[in-house]
Design a protein around this motif. Structure first.
Motif, mmCIF file in Angstrom:
data_model
loop_
_atom_site.group_PDB
_atom_site.id
_atom_site.type_symbol
_atom_site.label_atom_id
_atom_site.label_comp_id
_atom_site.label_asym_id
_atom_site.label_seq_id
_atom_site.Cartn_x
_atom_site.Cartn_y
_atom_site.Cartn_z
ATOM 1 N N GLU A 268 0.853 -1.193 0.000
ATOM 2 C CA GLU A 268 0.000 0.000 0.000
ATOM 3 C C GLU A 268 0.886 1.239 0.000
ATOM 4 O O GLU A 268 2.053 1.184 0.368
ATOM 5 C CB GLU A 268 -0.910 -0.004 1.228
ATOM 6 C CG GLU A 268 -1.998 1.055 1.229
ATOM 7 C CD GLU A 268 -2.912 0.938 0.025
ATOM 8 O OE1 GLU A 268 -2.572 1.603 -0.990
ATOM 9 O OE2 GLU A 268 -3.907 0.204 0.072
ATOM 10 N N ALA A 269 0.311 2.352 -0.433
ATOM 11 C CA ALA A 269 1.017 3.639 -0.432
ATOM 12 C C ALA A 269 0.092 4.694 0.155
ATOM 13 O O ALA A 269 -1.134 4.624 -0.008
ATOM 14 C CB ALA A 269 1.447 4.018 -1.845
ATOM 15 N N LEU B 274 5.455 4.285 1.694
ATOM 16 C CA LEU B 274 5.291 3.046 0.941
ATOM 17 C C LEU B 274 5.420 1.857 1.882
ATOM 18 O O LEU B 274 6.477 1.649 2.496
ATOM 19 C CB LEU B 274 6.351 2.950 -0.162
ATOM 20 C CG LEU B 274 6.471 4.162 -1.084
ATOM 21 C CD1 LEU B 274 7.627 3.965 -2.060
ATOM 22 C CD2 LEU B 274 5.176 4.411 -1.837
ATOM 23 N N TRP B 275 4.346 1.107 2.018
ATOM 24 C CA TRP B 275 4.349 -0.108 2.835
ATOM 25 C C TRP B 275 4.679 -1.282 1.919
ATOM 26 O O TRP B 275 3.952 -1.562 0.970
ATOM 27 C CB TRP B 275 2.991 -0.271 3.506
ATOM 28 C CG TRP B 275 2.690 -1.637 4.065
ATOM 29 C CD1 TRP B 275 3.576 -2.608 4.426
ATOM 30 C CD2 TRP B 275 1.386 -2.173 4.329
ATOM 31 N NE1 TRP B 275 2.922 -3.725 4.896
ATOM 32 C CE2 TRP B 275 1.583 -3.486 4.848
ATOM 33 C CE3 TRP B 275 0.094 -1.675 4.170
ATOM 34 C CZ2 TRP B 275 0.497 -4.289 5.209
ATOM 35 C CZ3 TRP B 275 -0.965 -2.488 4.538
ATOM 36 C CH2 TRP B 275 -0.775 -3.769 5.055
ATOM 37 N N GLY C 22 6.771 -6.875 7.051
ATOM 38 C CA GLY C 22 6.455 -5.556 6.520
ATOM 39 C C GLY C 22 7.557 -4.545 6.778
ATOM 40 O O GLY C 22 8.311 -4.649 7.745
ATOM 41 N N ASP C 23 7.647 -3.583 5.909
ATOM 42 C CA ASP C 23 8.587 -2.480 6.065
ATOM 43 C C ASP C 23 7.903 -1.227 5.532
ATOM 44 O O ASP C 23 6.954 -1.310 4.741
ATOM 45 C CB ASP C 23 9.878 -2.760 5.294
ATOM 46 C CG ASP C 23 11.000 -1.794 5.653
ATOM 47 O OD1 ASP C 23 10.855 -1.071 6.664
ATOM 48 O OD2 ASP C 23 12.010 -1.755 4.922
ATOM 49 N N LEU C 24 8.366 -0.085 5.978
ATOM 50 C CA LEU C 24 7.807 1.175 5.489
ATOM 51 C C LEU C 24 8.940 2.108 5.126
ATOM 52 O O LEU C 24 9.855 2.339 5.923
ATOM 53 C CB LEU C 24 6.891 1.827 6.523
ATOM 54 C CG LEU C 24 6.208 3.083 5.954
ATOM 55 C CD1 LEU C 24 4.699 3.008 6.131
ATOM 56 C CD2 LEU C 24 6.759 4.341 6.586
ATOM 57 N N ARG D 27 4.155 -10.449 9.407
ATOM 58 C CA ARG D 27 2.729 -10.150 9.213
ATOM 59 C C ARG D 27 2.371 -8.735 9.674
ATOM 60 O O ARG D 27 1.277 -8.476 10.178
ATOM 61 C CB ARG D 27 1.847 -11.191 9.908
ATOM 62 C CG ARG D 27 2.075 -12.595 9.375
ATOM 63 C CD ARG D 27 0.841 -13.444 9.451
ATOM 64 N NE ARG D 27 1.049 -14.700 8.759
ATOM 65 C CZ ARG D 27 0.088 -15.582 8.510
ATOM 66 N NH1 ARG D 27 -1.144 -15.326 8.891
ATOM 67 N NH2 ARG D 27 0.345 -16.693 7.871
ATOM 68 N N ASP D 28 3.316 -7.815 9.468
ATOM 69 C CA ASP D 28 3.084 -6.420 9.842
ATOM 70 C C ASP D 28 2.045 -5.787 8.927
ATOM 71 O O ASP D 28 1.966 -6.094 7.741
ATOM 72 C CB ASP D 28 4.384 -5.610 9.721
ATOM 73 C CG ASP D 28 5.559 -6.298 10.383
ATOM 74 O OD1 ASP D 28 5.947 -5.885 11.473
ATOM 75 O OD2 ASP D 28 6.101 -7.245 9.759
ATOM 76 N N GLN D 29 1.291 -4.869 9.502
ATOM 77 C CA GLN D 29 0.406 -4.012 8.712
ATOM 78 C C GLN D 29 0.666 -2.566 9.118
ATOM 79 O O GLN D 29 0.965 -2.275 10.279
ATOM 80 C CB GLN D 29 -1.059 -4.365 8.946
ATOM 81 C CG GLN D 29 -1.427 -5.740 8.420
ATOM 82 C CD GLN D 29 -2.920 -5.914 8.252
ATOM 83 O OE1 GLN D 29 -3.659 -4.941 8.121
ATOM 84 N NE2 GLN D 29 -3.373 -7.148 8.253
ATOM 85 N N PHE D 30 0.564 -1.658 8.132
ATOM 86 C CA PHE D 30 0.766 -0.232 8.369
ATOM 87 C C PHE D 30 -0.472 0.527 7.919
ATOM 88 O O PHE D 30 -1.154 0.147 6.960
ATOM 89 C CB PHE D 30 1.989 0.285 7.609
ATOM 90 C CG PHE D 30 3.308 -0.193 8.146
ATOM 91 C CD1 PHE D 30 3.995 0.552 9.100
ATOM 92 C CD2 PHE D 30 3.871 -1.384 7.698
ATOM 93 C CE1 PHE D 30 5.209 0.111 9.601
ATOM 94 C CE2 PHE D 30 5.086 -1.834 8.185
ATOM 95 C CZ PHE D 30 5.760 -1.079 9.143
#
Length: 232
Positions: A109-110, A125-126, A136-138, A168-171
């Motif tokens: 996602e952005a 930017l995820w 996940g990274d951002l 399983r990260d979410q941002f």
């Protein structure tokens, strides 16, 4: 008279022999052209060229905020993605600029947002790695009014926050906060079944130095975004 007659006969015989010699000589065929030395292709071998795994998966996305516009084109090949972004500022007539980012994994996602409230947006930017961990990274950029870009990256987890983390990260963005959440695992859990029953939620704020942790809490697994993802 006999001498001239013999001379005539000798000349006739010589001409006949010469003609027979020319008739018996066969033309020499031209040498064949050289054949390139091409090794045979083993049976069952794939032909050389572009395969399905080498074909990029293309995705385009347009975001806007504070009068700015961001056009993102992503190309994913295997486990790597190149993100090309065309940035148009709010200044009429200003030349757009291009930014490029290479990441491991895919763009999940952005976000075009304004976490620091300076009326100039940030582009966040995820990204998510492949495999069952889906780490996940951002990353992204903050901008000044003229369009100058400064890289942004979420800070690494400290020892306490990393306890029980296995991806399983979410941002997401909530108000002025960037929010990161992930389920907690026990040591003997497999990646598909986190059993600790809690999700860690970390809130970040954007200051002059970049993203910093503002708050970190534990919330029950039920009713969280991860509960919906894990149920799929």
């Amino acid at each position: 008279m006999r001498a001239p007659g013999r001379l005539v006969l000798l000349l006739v015989a010589t001409a006949i022999l010469a003609g027979c010699g020319d008739t018996a000589r066969e033309p020499v065929p031209p040498a064949p052209a050289a054949t390139p030395d091409i090794p045979p292709t083993p049976i069952g071998a794939e032909p050389v060229g572009t395969t399905a795994a080498d074909t990029p998966v293309i995705r385009s996305l347009r975001l806007s905020g504070s009068g700015w516009q961001f056009d993102l084109d992503t190309a994913t090949v295997g486990d790597a993605t190149r993100i090309d972004t065309l940035v148009r500022t709010a200044t009429v007539g200003a030349a757009p600029q291009r930014l490029r980012l290479d990441v491991a994994g895919v763009l999940a996602e952005a976000f075009a947002t304004d976490l620091d409230g300076d009326a100039v947006p940030e582009l966040l930017l995820w990204t998510r790695s492949g495999g069952s961990s889906a780490e996940g990274d951002l990353r992204g950029w903050r901008f000044d009014a003229a369009g100058g870009a400064t890289a942004i990256q979420v800070p690494p987890l400290d020892d306490e926050a990393a306890t029980g983390w296995r991806g399983r990260d979410q941002f997401g963005v909530q108000g002025d906060d960037l929010v990161r959440s992930f389920p907690l695992y026990r040591d003997d859990d497999d990646n598909a079944s986190p059993s600790a029953g809690f999700v860690r939620v970390i809130r970040y704020r954007l200051d002059a130095e970049g993203l910093v942790v503002a708050d970190s809490t534990l919330e029950p697994m039920d009713g969280t975004p991860q509960a919906d993802v894990l149920a799929r």
